[in-house]
Scaffold this active site. Structure first.
Site, PDB file in Angstrom:
ATOM      1  N   GLU A 177       0.825  -1.214   0.000  1.00 38.33           N
ATOM      2  CA  GLU A 177       0.000   0.000   0.000  1.00 38.33           C
ATOM      3  C   GLU A 177       0.856   1.260   0.000  1.00 38.33           C
ATOM      4  OE1 GLU A 177      -2.415   0.649   3.524  1.00 38.33           O
ATOM      5  OE2 GLU A 177      -3.585   2.201   2.544  1.00 38.33           O
ATOM      6  N   LYS A 219      -2.688  -2.175  -2.923  1.00 40.55           N
ATOM      7  CA  LYS A 219      -3.712  -1.300  -2.340  1.00 40.55           C
ATOM      8  C   LYS A 219      -3.362   0.115  -2.764  1.00 40.55           C
ATOM      9  CE  LYS A 219      -5.982  -0.104   2.005  1.00 40.55           C
ATOM     10  NZ  LYS A 219      -6.544  -0.714   3.223  1.00 40.55           N
ATOM     11  N   ARG A 292     -12.006   3.847   6.822  1.00 41.71           N
ATOM     12  CA  ARG A 292     -13.040   4.831   7.144  1.00 41.71           C
ATOM     13  C   ARG A 292     -14.271   4.657   6.256  1.00 41.71           C
ATOM     14  NH1 ARG A 292      -8.691   9.484   6.701  1.00 41.71           N
ATOM     15  NH2 ARG A 292      -7.689   7.763   5.609  1.00 41.71           N
TER      16      ARG A 292
END
Ligand code: 13P
Length: 334
Positions: A177, A219, A292
């Site tokens: 990521e 990611k 989130r």
């Protein structure tokens, strides 16, 4: 390295119409989020909150994997079932965040390097014994005045490649990521240029370290204007810029790409993924690995009444999983 095992895990993670829920906030980060909804950051509150998420009925309809924090992988439900077992029963592959966070990069003000390589082999061995089948490491690239530097991009790519190689040695699929942050007033073209350079540097480091791309998941951050940029972009612009960037930097053999939400609104995170999948034509499946973007609505509701809203929180997580699962197929209707 067991190649078949890596390929099988990556395939399960990228199951069509499903994505990953990232609930791997460190104790400090979850503390800030819990604090914002009025919940005290105690071990029991963190455990209860994550039990609410992980025991959501039928979550496996739209969720293929969950990324946990070290503490959570060691915890159990109130009734005493280890979370890793709850996940396996729900058809959700257990994953673990293994980096120890982004720290200031010495000599490069405003830039960060992710740490956590020391002792990683031994930690991975233990995580495998506890049931983890994939891992995550997040690098952070900041856009600002004369940054990012090439040094920061390369140092982070190198760390990601060393992490990925150690994961595969243990039969664990690495999620790599490299997050280009949304903070700042930069325009979408600047984000494009930085993201492309970051992803290219990452793949060249992965080649150098002999990382098996067929057993690696990217990611990615979406290509977006900075939060404070006066000129914001339409969903179509974001989707086209992100797809063009990925096409130019990411080898076709990768088994899949999942996106982070990065502070986008829930609706934007879902819509952008949906538009990309409607455009289609990519060599890799595109799905989500939202933190989130999967949790914020549910956490807010649960925080208002931890006992009374346990099930309502689960219904909210399930609805977010369904919307994002549909977006992973280009079938989100809003
Ligand atoms: P967000 O979706 O909240 O950006 O988090 C994803 C994640 O795992 C960051 O490392």
């Amino acid at each position: 390295m067991n190649i078949d095992q890596l390929v099988d895990t990556a395939e399960a993670m990228m199951a069509p119409g499903k994505g990953i829920i990232a609930i791997d906030e460190s104790t400090g980060t979850i503390g800030k989020r819990l604090g914002a909804v009025g919940v005290e950051n105690t071990e029991e509150n963190r455990r209860t909150y994550r039990e609410m998420l992980l025991t959501t009925p039928n979550l496996g309809d739209y969720i293929s994997g969950a990324i946990l924090y070290d503490e959570t992988l060691r915890q159990s439900t109130r009734a005493g079932t280890p979370f890793s077992e709850v996940m396996r029963d729900a058809g959700i592959v257990p994953g673990i965040k293994v980096d120890s966070g982004a720290k200031p990069l010495a000599g490069f003000p405003g830039e960060k390097i992710t740490e956590g390589l020391d002792g990683l082999r031994e930690r991975l061995e233990e995580y495998v014994r506890m049931g983890a089948r994939f891992a995550k490491w997040r690098a952070v690239i900041t856009i600002g005045d004369a940054i990012p530097s090439e040094t920061c991009i390369r140092a982070n790519a190198h760390a990601l490649a060393r992490y990925a190689a150690l994961c595969q040695e243990q039969g664990v699929v690495p999620i790599v990521e490299p997050e280009v942050l949304m903070e700042g007033d930069h325009d979408i073209e600047t984000c494009y240029a930085v993201t492309e350079e970051t992803q290219r540097a990452l793949f060249s480091a992965l080649y150098e370290h002999d990382v098996l791309l067929e057993g690696t998941i990217l990611k990615a951050s979406m290509v977006l204007p900075g939060k404070d940029c006066p000129e914001q972009a339409s969903a179509d612009e974001v989707a086209h810029a992100t797809l063009r960037c990925l096409a130019s930097a990411v080898p076709a053999i990768l088994p899949g790409i999942v996106f982070l939400s990065g502070g986008q609104s829930d609706e934007d995170a879902t819509r952008h993924l949906d538009v990309m999948n409607r455009i289609g034509g990519t060599p890799w499946p595109l799905s989500f690995s939202y933190g989130r973007g999967m949790q914020q609505a549910a956490m807010k509701l649960w925080g208002e009444d931890m006992q009374g809203n346990f099930e309502a929180g689960q219904q909210t997580v399930y609805a977010r999983a369904r919307d994002n699962g549909l977006a992973a197929l280009g079938q989100y209707v809003g």
